[in-house]
Design a protein around this motif. Structure first.
Motif, mmCIF file in Angstrom:
data_model
loop_
_atom_site.group_PDB
_atom_site.id
_atom_site.type_symbol
_atom_site.label_atom_id
_atom_site.label_comp_id
_atom_site.label_asym_id
_atom_site.label_seq_id
_atom_site.Cartn_x
_atom_site.Cartn_y
_atom_site.Cartn_z
ATOM 1 N N GLN A 1 -3.984 7.670 4.003
ATOM 2 C CA GLN A 1 -3.821 7.387 2.581
ATOM 3 C C GLN A 1 -4.949 6.480 2.124
ATOM 4 N N PRO A 2 -5.469 6.655 0.912
ATOM 5 C CA PRO A 2 -6.492 5.740 0.408
ATOM 6 C C PRO A 2 -5.968 4.303 0.353
ATOM 7 N N VAL A 3 -6.834 3.366 0.692
ATOM 8 C CA VAL A 3 -6.445 1.953 0.687
ATOM 9 C C VAL A 3 -6.035 1.499 -0.707
ATOM 10 N N ASN A 4 -6.689 2.023 -1.732
ATOM 11 C CA ASN A 4 -6.420 1.581 -3.105
ATOM 12 C C ASN A 4 -5.338 2.391 -3.803
ATOM 13 N N GLY A 5 -4.569 3.131 -3.033
ATOM 14 C CA GLY A 5 -3.465 3.872 -3.626
ATOM 15 C C GLY A 5 -3.714 5.367 -3.627
ATOM 16 N N GLY A 6 -2.670 6.117 -3.882
ATOM 17 C CA GLY A 6 -2.763 7.570 -3.840
ATOM 18 C C GLY A 6 -1.745 8.130 -2.888
ATOM 19 N N SER A 7 -1.678 9.437 -2.818
ATOM 20 C CA SER A 7 -0.678 10.077 -1.984
ATOM 21 C C SER A 7 -1.132 10.120 -0.529
ATOM 22 N N VAL B 1 0.828 -1.204 0.000
ATOM 23 C CA VAL B 1 0.000 0.000 0.000
ATOM 24 C C VAL B 1 0.865 1.259 0.000
ATOM 25 N N THR B 2 1.846 1.333 0.888
ATOM 26 C CA THR B 2 2.715 2.516 0.941
ATOM 27 C C THR B 2 3.960 2.278 0.099
ATOM 28 N N GLN B 3 4.494 3.363 -0.439
ATOM 29 C CA GLN B 3 5.619 3.257 -1.376
ATOM 30 C C GLN B 3 6.724 4.262 -1.017
ATOM 31 N N SER B 4 7.008 4.434 0.246
ATOM 32 C CA SER B 4 7.987 5.439 0.649
ATOM 33 C C SER B 4 9.341 4.787 0.940
ATOM 34 N N MET B 5 10.332 5.622 1.123
ATOM 35 C CA MET B 5 11.655 5.166 1.545
ATOM 36 C C MET B 5 11.785 5.238 3.059
ATOM 37 N N ALA B 6 10.717 5.642 3.731
ATOM 38 C CA ALA B 6 10.725 5.805 5.187
ATOM 39 C C ALA B 6 10.221 4.519 5.855
ATOM 40 N N GLN C 1 -12.027 2.588 3.523
ATOM 41 C CA GLN C 1 -11.423 3.161 2.321
ATOM 42 C C GLN C 1 -10.121 3.911 2.588
ATOM 43 N N THR C 2 -9.818 4.158 3.857
ATOM 44 C CA THR C 2 -8.645 4.951 4.212
ATOM 45 C C THR C 2 -7.848 4.253 5.303
ATOM 46 N N LEU C 3 -6.526 4.353 5.212
ATOM 47 C CA LEU C 3 -5.639 3.871 6.258
ATOM 48 C C LEU C 3 -4.979 5.052 6.946
ATOM 49 N N TYR C 4 -4.956 5.022 8.266
ATOM 50 C CA TYR C 4 -4.136 5.933 9.052
ATOM 51 C C TYR C 4 -2.909 5.151 9.508
#
Length: 424
Positions: A310-316, A276-281, A293-296
């Protein structure tokens, strides 16, 4: 990682499979005054002195813990078959009164009965009978408290729900399931290895957790009734921080299978995870919004641990917390309007609540080493672990922080609470 007790907001675990009786370990201390409290009288139940459980005391403690009631003592004595002296009660300042009885039946069960009256209107608000085995007497009392709470506030009560938490003592860790007041506990898991961050499924039938029994963190799911369990996430690296989706079919987990710790979705039965997340952190401690629909989650992508969504299905991802340089352990209220979390203030850790619409936050804690807040199913209370008087204990607080309850242990450290859903 950033929590004072556990890295990556994960959990660890276990041992046996079956729920075993556990000694009662709590007594309740209540402090604070709610903004508006309904004055109510509660009579000692007829036959209660011969009952194994103090029914009226349990009901009273439940209602006090909610912060919604103030008790008015009265010298009147009757049971659910009697009639209150409404004029005297009005003079004493009571708006409602409840009475009841406990009778042992020939088959060994107990018949617990109650009735509630509106003192102001002089009206009978009804009652109920609960024929229960000895082991369910506390549950009957909690259900009566729920019925009184709902009748007088219009909201559903949470006293008959359950909590899960972890104790540490004698070099052993135990995962325990108990009533919402901390009593009536059963041991679900025992291990010499740590147990942290258990999470209830939405239907209250399963627990997700992480076990280190394989010499690495692995996510498991266990059936609370049968004890049957299975590995859900056992990938290379760390598998941690499970959180259930609202439909109970999916877990958000933190995996380091591709290097850094990122959030993935995986079926509760296992299988291939979806990133789901795509960060370097480091991204961890995910929790679903009620709509699914949203993850905290917590991330240090901005240089310090903060809460993002962030939206569960992707996005910033959008940053949610801005006050303070260390905010972790997000929990979302059942209506999706309030965020509870832990903020580090100097060397202290305090439970905070934030109105998500306005972004305004407040501390609801009088203690300094708080962790892992969890909302009650009706969103009125927050439970968390903390340290006070040299011991680790559980606390509940009203969302405004005005009424707090301390559940005192008998010597073992207590941590990692999660408040279960309605139903049991």
């Amino acid at each position: 990682m950033w929590n004072r007790r556990h890295a990556l907001g994960t959990l660890a675990a276990l041992g046996g499979l079956n729920l075993l009786p556990a000694r009662a370990q709590f007594r309740v201390e209540i402090a604070g005054i709610g903004a508006t409290q309904l004055p109510i009288s509660l009579l000692r139940f007829r036959g209660e002195s011969s009952c194994p459980q103090p029914i009226s005391q349990i009901i009273r403690a439940d209602l006090e813990r909610s912060g919604r009631f103030r008790f008015v003592d009265t010298s009147q004595m009757f049971d659910e078959t009697g009639t209150p002296a409404f004029a005297d009660l009005r003079t004493q300042g009571s708006d409602a009164i409840a009475a009841g009885s406990v009778t042992k039946l020939v088959d060994g069960r107990y018949d617990v009965r109650y009735k509630l009256w509106d003192v102001v209107k002089g009206a009978d608000l009804g009652g109920q009978s609960y024929p229960v085995p000895t082991g369910d007497l506390r549950l009957a009392a909690h259900r009566i408290a729920d019925a009184i709470y709902e009748k007088l506030t219009g909201e559903r009560g949470v006293f008959a729900t359950r909590i899960v938490y972890v104790t540490k003592g004698g070099g052993r860790y135990s995962l325990r399931v108990a009533d919402a007041d901390g009593e009536g506990g059963q041991v679900a898991l025992v291990s010499p290895e740590p147990i942290i961050s258990p999470s209830w499924s939405p239907n209250g039938l399963e627990l997700a957790y992480v076990s280190f029994e394989d010499h690495k963190p692995v996510v498991w799911v266990q059936n609370t009734a049968t004890g049957a369990r299975h590995r859900v996430a056992n990938f290379r690296g760390s598998n941690s921080a499970p959180a259930w989706s609202p439909d109970g079919q999916t877990l958000a987990v933190t995996l380091s299978r591709q290097g850094g710790s990122q959030i993935y979705l995986i079926s509760k039965n296992g299988g291939s995870p979806r990133r789901v997340t795509q960060s370097m952190a480091i991204d961890t401690e995910a929790t679903f919004a009620p709509d699914g629909q949203t993850l905290y989650f917590v991330s240090d992508r901005g240089g310090s641990p903060q809460i993002y969504r962030q939206p569960v299905n992707g996005g910033s991802a959008t940053r949610v917390t801005f006050s303070g340089n260390y905010n972790v352990s997000p929990a979302i209220s059942p209506d999706g309007k309030t965020l509870a979390y832990v903020q580090r203030q100097g060397g202290l850790f305090k439970v905070m609540t934030m109105d998500l619409a306005s972004g305004s936050g407040q501390s609801i804690s009088d203690t300094d080493y708080d962790e892992r807040p969890s909302f009650s199913p009706n969103g009125r209370l927050v439970m968390y672990a903390t340290r006070t008087g040299g011991q680790e204990v559980l606390m509940t607080s009203t969302v405004d922080g005005k009424v707090k309850t301390r559940l005192l242990s008998s010597g073992q450290d207590i941590r990692e609470p999660d408040w279960g859903p309605y139903g049991r």
